[in-house]
Motif scaffolding. Structure first.
Motif, short mmCIF file in Angstrom:
data_model
loop_
_atom_site.label_atom_id
_atom_site.label_comp_id
_atom_site.label_asym_id
_atom_site.label_seq_id
_atom_site.Cartn_x
_atom_site.Cartn_y
_atom_site.Cartn_z
N ILE A 248 0.84 -1.20 0.00
CA ILE A 248 0.00 0.00 0.00
C ILE A 248 0.88 1.24 0.00
N ARG A 249 0.53 2.19 -0.85
CA ARG A 249 1.23 3.48 -0.88
C ARG A 249 0.44 4.59 -0.20
N GLY B 292 -1.69 1.26 -4.58
CA GLY B 292 -0.38 0.65 -4.43
C GLY B 292 0.28 0.41 -5.77
#
Length: 375
Positions: free
Chosen positions: A105-106, A119
């Motif tokens: 996950i970003r 992500g």
């Protein structure tokens, strides 16, 4: 005397960890920790006491970022997915649920009863969190390369990736627009119907989002290697690897012009604006307080500095109090009521690596890498 003992014990622990990792300074991965910050710390024997109460520590594999909304904490743990905690009682956080993702996950956005995850490996995922104990996957859009950041406004999502993407929401996300970006889009800052997209290599791209289905690139501010952008009072404040705080007038977004700049000793990580003052966190140097009242005359606007040898990974300003997620040096709290004389109120050396921080209701939530979350 107890403060000295705590200090010595923590120092010994830090040295042991550094030795174990074969280095003179250690830099572990993140944790989530929660601290009470409602009282004023005390001093003893000339040393600042570790006076803030560490209310809780939650073991997590790789806590990178925290989003706190009301009494809920949303924590993304890199490739370990999304964890949702009830923090109504901060001394006893309750894990409500987890949601696994097929990659790292970003960024996270929450809008109502829906969470949006982006992500590098999986694009966009939409999760129904109406039942917090059982999040329900309701849709995705995988054909996105290197999704970095997401902002959600009503039923529209704006995502920075290789390009600026617009999606209709919520259940089955549908891409409705794609605005090409030549470089590497990292973050998006929204100011009404204007979007400022940070393109690490090429500058700030300014888009008109009056019609979100047709983002219109208005112009570009040509800069390179930027790390943060803040929009305030029709001005844009930019910091990055050019080791400057640069200010642009954006009252006419079609024709922004530079008002001035101020040199700082290294690239800044984060900017906070309060009235006529800018606070820039600079890794290994600390927080620089800069007068922005007259941005056309920025030759000597430096008000003060708060020195810190940490990496200043994240900085949050709440009611004249600054909170620094200082990497391997943990949490630092500074009083900025008098910008000319910043004062350290408290310090807590978290056992991991403080990546990010959120502050809600006199509590600090720290994503501390492999050490998890601290409150």
């Amino acid at each position: 005397m107890l403060c000295i003992q705590n200090f010595i014990q923590q120092l010994a622990s830090n040295l042991a960890r550094a030795k174990n990792h074969g280095a003179t300074r250690f830099c572990i991965l993140p944790i989530f920790t929660l601290f009470s910050i409602s009282s004023t710390p005390s001093f003893a024997d000339g040393l600042l006491c570790n006076a803030r109460a560490n209310l809780a520590k939650i073991e997590l594999p790789n806590a990178r970022e925290i989003l706190v909304i009301d009494n809920l904490a949303f924590i993304h743990n890199g490739n370990a997915g999304l964890h949702i905690y009830n923090v109504t009682n901060p001394s006893q956080p309750v894990l409500l649920s987890t949601h696994n993702t097929p990659g790292t996950i970003r960024d996270i956005a929450v809008n109502g009863n829906t969470a949006y995850l982006v992500g590098y490996d999986f694009g966009l995922r939409v999760v129904d969190i109406t039942n917090l104990s059982a999040p329900r996957f309701i849709g995705s859009y995988e054909n996105i390369d290197f999704a970095n950041d997401i902002k959600v406004v009503d039923a529209t999502a704006f995502i920075t990736a290789d390009d600026l993407l617009t999606f209709d929401l919520p259940e089955s996300p549908t891409q409705v627009a794609e605005a090409p970006i030549a470089g590497s889009a990292r973050d998006i800052t929204l100011d009404g119907t204007i979007a400022y997209v940070l393109d690490y290599l090429n500058g700030i791209l300014i888009f008109d989002l009056t019609n979100p289905n047709m983002p219109n690139l208005i112009t570009t501010i040509n800069l390179s290697q930027m790390s943060d952008v803040a929009a305030h009072d029709l001005k844009l404040y930019i910091t990055g690897d050019d080791a400057e705080l640069t200010v642009y007038d954006t009252s006419d977004p079609t024709s922004p012009y530079k008002l001035g700049s101020y040199s700082i000793p290294a690239n800044g990580n984060a900017i906070e604006i309060s009235d006529t003052t800018a606070y820039v966190s600079v890794p290994f140097f600390g927080v620089y307080t800069i007068d922005i009242n007259n941005t056309s005359a920025m030759q000597s606007p430096l008000i003060s500095t708060f020195e810190s040898a940490g990496t200043d990974r994240d900085f949050v300003l709440v009611k004249n109090i600054g909170y620094i997620a200082d990497g391997s040096l943990g949490l630092r709290i500074i009083d900025l009521t008098n910008p000319q004389s910043p004062t350290q109120l408290g310090w807590f050396n978290t056992p991991g690596y403080a990546y990010s921080i959120d502050v809600q209701n006199d509590r600090a939530y720290i994503a501390d890498g492999d050490s998890g979350m601290h409150i």
